[in-house]
Design an enzyme around this catalytic site. Sequence first.
Site, PDB file in Angstrom:
ATOM      1  N   ASP A   1      -4.642  -5.944  -5.740  1.00 37.32           N
ATOM      2  CA  ASP A   1      -4.404  -5.349  -4.473  1.00 37.32           C
ATOM      3  C   ASP A   1      -4.014  -3.631  -4.946  1.00 37.32           C
ATOM      4  O   ASP A   1      -3.301  -3.488  -5.898  1.00 37.32           O
ATOM      5  CB  ASP A   1      -3.471  -5.863  -3.599  1.00 37.32           C
ATOM      6  CG  ASP A   1      -3.740  -5.408  -1.946  1.00 37.32           C
ATOM      7  OD1 ASP A   1      -4.661  -4.608  -1.841  1.00 37.32           O
ATOM      8  OD2 ASP A   1      -3.152  -5.901  -1.286  1.00 37.32           O
TER       9      ASP A   1
ATOM     10  N   TRP B   1       6.018  -9.168  -4.032  1.00 33.53           N
ATOM     11  CA  TRP B   1       5.699  -8.072  -5.027  1.00 33.53           C
ATOM     12  C   TRP B   1       6.439  -8.177  -6.327  1.00 33.53           C
ATOM     13  O   TRP B   1       7.247  -7.241  -6.736  1.00 33.53           O
ATOM     14  CB  TRP B   1       6.077  -6.755  -4.330  1.00 33.53           C
ATOM     15  CG  TRP B   1       4.990  -6.357  -3.050  1.00 33.53           C
ATOM     16  CD1 TRP B   1       4.545  -7.245  -2.353  1.00 33.53           C
ATOM     17  CD2 TRP B   1       4.337  -5.186  -2.770  1.00 33.53           C
ATOM     18  NE1 TRP B   1       3.456  -6.769  -1.432  1.00 33.53           N
ATOM     19  CE2 TRP B   1       3.482  -5.570  -1.715  1.00 33.53           C
ATOM     20  CE3 TRP B   1       4.302  -4.132  -3.196  1.00 33.53           C
ATOM     21  CZ2 TRP B   1       2.742  -4.560  -1.066  1.00 33.53           C
ATOM     22  CZ3 TRP B   1       3.660  -2.818  -2.643  1.00 33.53           C
ATOM     23  CH2 TRP B   1       2.797  -3.073  -1.630  1.00 33.53           C
TER      24      TRP B   1
ATOM     25  N   ARG C   1       4.137 -10.532   4.819  1.00 39.96           N
ATOM     26  CA  ARG C   1       3.803  -9.615   3.426  1.00 39.96           C
ATOM     27  C   ARG C   1       4.549 -10.383   2.138  1.00 39.96           C
ATOM     28  O   ARG C   1       4.993 -11.382   2.548  1.00 39.96           O
ATOM     29  CB  ARG C   1       4.610  -8.350   3.531  1.00 39.96           C
ATOM     30  CG  ARG C   1       4.445  -7.452   4.667  1.00 39.96           C
ATOM     31  CD  ARG C   1       2.963  -6.865   4.515  1.00 39.96           C
ATOM     32  NE  ARG C   1       2.786  -5.867   3.461  1.00 39.96           N
ATOM     33  CZ  ARG C   1       3.115  -4.679   3.352  1.00 39.96           C
ATOM     34  NH1 ARG C   1       3.668  -4.166   4.513  1.00 39.96           N
ATOM     35  NH2 ARG C   1       2.958  -3.975   2.235  1.00 39.96           N
TER      36      ARG C   1
ATOM     37  N   GLU D   1      -3.541   2.976  -4.312  1.00 42.03           N
ATOM     38  CA  GLU D   1      -4.053   4.307  -3.663  1.00 42.03           C
ATOM     39  C   GLU D   1      -2.772   5.006  -3.329  1.00 42.03           C
ATOM     40  O   GLU D   1      -2.458   6.253  -2.946  1.00 42.03           O
ATOM     41  CB  GLU D   1      -4.627   4.012  -2.228  1.00 42.03           C
ATOM     42  CG  GLU D   1      -5.831   3.034  -2.334  1.00 42.03           C
ATOM     43  CD  GLU D   1      -5.492   1.424  -1.938  1.00 42.03           C
ATOM     44  OE1 GLU D   1      -3.991   1.460  -2.023  1.00 42.03           O
ATOM     45  OE2 GLU D   1      -6.182   0.832  -1.971  1.00 42.03           O
TER      46      GLU D   1
ATOM     47  N   ASP E   1      -8.819  -3.855   4.222  1.00 40.59           N
ATOM     48  CA  ASP E   1      -8.374  -4.460   5.383  1.00 40.59           C
ATOM     49  C   ASP E   1      -9.104  -4.161   6.726  1.00 40.59           C
ATOM     50  O   ASP E   1      -8.748  -3.394   7.340  1.00 40.59           O
ATOM     51  CB  ASP E   1      -6.941  -4.040   5.607  1.00 40.59           C
ATOM     52  CG  ASP E   1      -6.189  -4.383   4.203  1.00 40.59           C
ATOM     53  OD1 ASP E   1      -6.495  -5.163   3.619  1.00 40.59           O
ATOM     54  OD2 ASP E   1      -4.975  -3.771   4.295  1.00 40.59           O
TER      55      ASP E   1
END
Lengths: 667, 667
Positions: free
Chosen positions: B394, B293, B290, B397, B461
């Site tokens: 990205d 961020w 990951r 949602e 994805d």
Amino acid sequence: MEILKFENGFKITYKGIDLISHSKDKPFMYVGTGIADYNMYRGNFKISDYLVEKIALLDYEIEQENNKVDIKLSRNNICYVNLCIEENKSNLLVNFTDYSRNINRIWIRIAAESDEHVYGCGEQFSYFDLRGKKFPLFTTEQGVGRNKKTLITALADIYDDAGGDYYSTFYPQPTFISNKKYFCHVDESTYMNFDFTNENYHELEIWNVPNRIYFGAENNYKILLQNLTQLLGRQTVLPDWVIEGICLGIQGGTDVVKGKVERALKSGIKVTGVWCQDWEGKRITSFGKRLMWNWIWDKNLYPGLDKYIKELNEKGIKFLGYINPYLATDGSLYKEAAEKGYIVKRNDGSEYVIDAGEFYVGIVDLTNPDAFNWYKGIIKKYMIDFGISGWMADFGEYLPIDVKLYNNISGEKMHNLWPVLWAKVNREAIEEAGKTEEIIFFMRAGYSGCGRYNLITWAGDQNVDWSIDDGLASVIVAALSLGMSGMGIHHSDIGGYTTLFDMKRSKELLLRWTDFAAFTPIMRTHEGNRPADNWQFDSDEETLKHFERMTKIHSMLKPYIKEALIENANYGIPVMRPLFLNYEEDKNLYDLKYEYMLGDDLIVAPVYESSKSSWKAYLPRDKWVHLWSKNEYDGGYIEVESPIGYPPVFYKKNSKYEELFKNISMI
Amino acid sequence: MEILKFENGFKITYKGIDLISHSKDKPFMYVGTGIADYNMYRGNFKISDYLVEKIALLDYEIEQENNKVDIKLSRNNICYVNLCIEENKSNLLVNFTDYSRNINRIWIRIAAESDEHVYGCGEQFSYFDLRGKKFPLFTTEQGVGRNKKTLITALADIYDDAGGDYYSTFYPQPTFISNKKYFCHVDESTYMNFDFTNENYHELEIWNVPNRIYFGAENNYKILLQNLTQLLGRQTVLPDWVIEGICLGIQGGTDVVKGKVERALKSGIKVTGVWCQDWEGKRITSFGKRLMWNWIWDKNLYPGLDKYIKELNEKGIKFLGYINPYLATDGSLYKEAAEKGYIVKRNDGSEYVIDAGEFYVGIVDLTNPDAFNWYKGIIKKYMIDFGISGWMADFGEYLPIDVKLYNNISGEKMHNLWPVLWAKVNREAIEEAGKTEEIIFFMRAGYSGCGRYNLITWAGDQNVDWSIDDGLASVIVAALSLGMSGMGIHHSDIGGYTTLFDMKRSKELLLRWTDFAAFTPIMRTHEGNRPADNWQFDSDEETLKHFERMTKIHSMLKPYIKEALIENANYGIPVMRPLFLNYEEDKNLYDLKYEYMLGDDLIVAPVYESSKSSWKAYLPRDKWVHLWSKNEYDGGYIEVESPIGYPPVFYKKNSKYEELFKNISMI
């Protein structure tokens, strides 16, 4: 009953309990119209509802006269429902005297308190206290896994739409008991959904205007259960032989059965019955071993069975068989039933043949008195007259909705009633044969009214594993919730049944389940659907010895269990009881779901997890003696050693059965 | 617009199409009140609704005046909704001019025909023709597996509540196009559920009274799309470099990237961009690799990146990065944003920190103009000024419902609009930097209005497998449905992304996906979340050679793709088009969901199953030339050889690009 009126609302209390509270802001009834979709695959139902309309009944007129209240419920000057609420000697009755013909959904809110507990709804396997959850009430397969967060459930869903969920049950019932010490029972058989998720009310969604709603309220739980079972019916006392040892579930034909019975007897196992579900023949499917579903002695598989039954009887052992309400289309009975017009039909008049899992069956139309009597005759002729002393009266959940029945009542209304009809056929067959003192049957399916006909419930098809929602643990919850619904005689397949995917019954599971079953009214084994994958009572010497000891213990309990059975028959107090029935002031007991009382003097806390050498239990305030160590406890949370063969059981000090318990502890 | 009145009802037609049909028996509108429950876990939502009331609006008053109709809808003399329907130059507008304040649910039935087809609803991965299904419209994670009958979905559900379902999508949109040649678009952002299961109507359930509903109707689909995108916005033409080769998704730091780029270039791969999503640092979780961020160059992982970007640019290669609208709580930007009060808050005023999968993040409150500008500044300063030519923008949602936003609008209304705000930040950053001709970004999340800001959509994805609902095949459906919703530039991670459980990307899958991507507007690879488990572009020589050839083909298509991009920019005709756009009379095309036209002269039928040496396709009536064999077809069902590297592609004979296509076929 008291009516309190206030501006824009009213409240109805019964014996001091608030039951109905209505105001313009918070109406207690909604009505509407829905279009249901029922999708059945092998007894598993997917049910959804398209709600066309739902209307809050804000406005009312209320008129009181003696012990009666008439309430007209309306919205914008259109009256939808007329109620007449009346009190009789035992109950408060809510009668729907008139209603708008185009409604087929009704929502009723019963006043609740935030810390209230509720129990019942028939046989619930995952939750005993139902608060915080919704319970659809529709008899179905119970599901494999019954928990959407487990892999077994997912696999069963993927391959067979068969995973089930926390509420899936063979035996639902629109009845609940609140710890406010009242019960509520809806006299109706369509689909319902009892929603206990709200803080201030329980909402009962009913897919029809019901016949009537009953409330009962009493000072203590036992009298409340007496009242409930007065209404719904009670079970009789079982024949003595049932509690004198174990019923061994054996299959495979005369020779195999003989051999296994010999071995059991040689090992000293107290065998009271031999249960051969394949007495009428077997078939092999991808699921495993299934039966022929043509209820006539299979002479090829069981040569000389007639004589063998007599031999067994001479040894004091009963022979038990199997039947269900369906007929395989490849059998002679189906042919006969179809010719007579006794098979449930589709709307086009053709026989409604359903998929039972790689073979097809018709359902005998039990709403047709001739078919009902014919099937009763089948039981009498092929089973009772043949010498069979008991049977599993399996299934009852598979009536599709889109059927054309003899009595012209819809499948939506008859689906839940099918188990009641099925219980009635079996009961009447035994009664008409004059054998009520000798012969038993046991069922898994049920609904309101079954308590009156069915003699024994068994918990259906558990997985051969330790899962909380579908293993040993779930059976305890099932017994307790069914007891709170008025059906007080419960047992289970020792070791579970469903053997699928990677599941295999371990020795440990079988032994622990035997420990538990010894302290339930009935001990009975099942080989499971894939017998070769499962540990069995005769898989090794140690297991045989274990069965010897636990069946001895069980048979020693006979006088004690018999007293509990009599109490159940006379007063509707279940044989396996929640502890709060006797200790209502102890708040901790209301959350206890894996512990029970067998009768009034034993507390049983079965070990339902694997690899445990000790076990925690909770005991209410009293003097309790641990059956094996003789250690005494005054109540509270305790922990005891719990090796296999020594389940956590406690007896009440100074019980009149103290000598019996002491004798057991020395076994 | 025409109004036909009859006894107890009326009908509204627009350009000859029946849109609304009302009678007392079959009302077209229902209103009610619901209490929604939104449950989010890492971007996966479980949404349920408790319907308090639902009322059919049976009664009406209708008044017509020129091009306007006023309709008052009521029940039992209570008026619930006032509509004003008016026609302007391009559209029919249904305005909700007044309504009862206590309703928050509305159901509108649009007249339908039994054989009608409908398309759109944003990016749909499982169904292109939406008829027969319901489509909840709420931006969420797309799900892993997306089919409750697959084991992958079950595992994702069990371990992470992440399985999704057929309707789960990053990019929903309350817009559909019917083959009656009209579109319907609801101007509202709350949760909706479009139900296309009924024979006679489409039912739009909206969890709010909408601002307005738009209808458009035209003589052909292309003009209909032009009308729709006139309303919703169109994309611009992309910078040339984007379609001149492949963007290689590489990670792991400067040295690794340099090495891989060298190898790609040596192998002759046409590299147009290098996309390093971990340019700002990485973290390892149980899910896999990951990112940090915290949107600032990670100098430890990427030493000398500033110089390396220049080196790449000199070779004609762009450098691309990554950003999303969240800030990890352990980063410097979160600290700054929190201090400034720019993080979305809970109702109690505290920062709303959400679980992003073993690390926690805050959401920048884009409804606050200062926060919006601050975040735009981050993009300008740390990305654009740093030399980054494009990025994956990205997510979008994850806005929870129970938030307190700067603009005081509820989470229920803002949730679906978050992707639009997110697209706007990115777009404005580029515009304000004066780099619209050079810099791109691409997004997965979306909602109505994104088509105006977002430059490129990527399919999110996919699993690194062949699954129909979440693999290569699903991307084709996604491109087509999104194209019918007004977003015409679509591409996907070559080889898929999600690598979980037993999934590993095979060589065959990577090569087939590359074949497909060559015939989409953009080629871009992704290593996936577990790079080591996946076959990569440089995993062997054969694969490198494959990429060399397919990127060459793709870059040769540049003029052709560019023309399609211009058409999309000018008229809203998507680059990847359903065949019925050009051949509307051919009924077979309306069910085709795994085949598309790239521009007007190429038909592409990607091989989306493994182990296939030939492939079936359907061609409309015309002269079609198989790109590789040069065989000519007149239309209908055909089958062609389809070895890897030779995807089933057909060009229109006598196309003005025939020479180009012939040249490609010789590669």
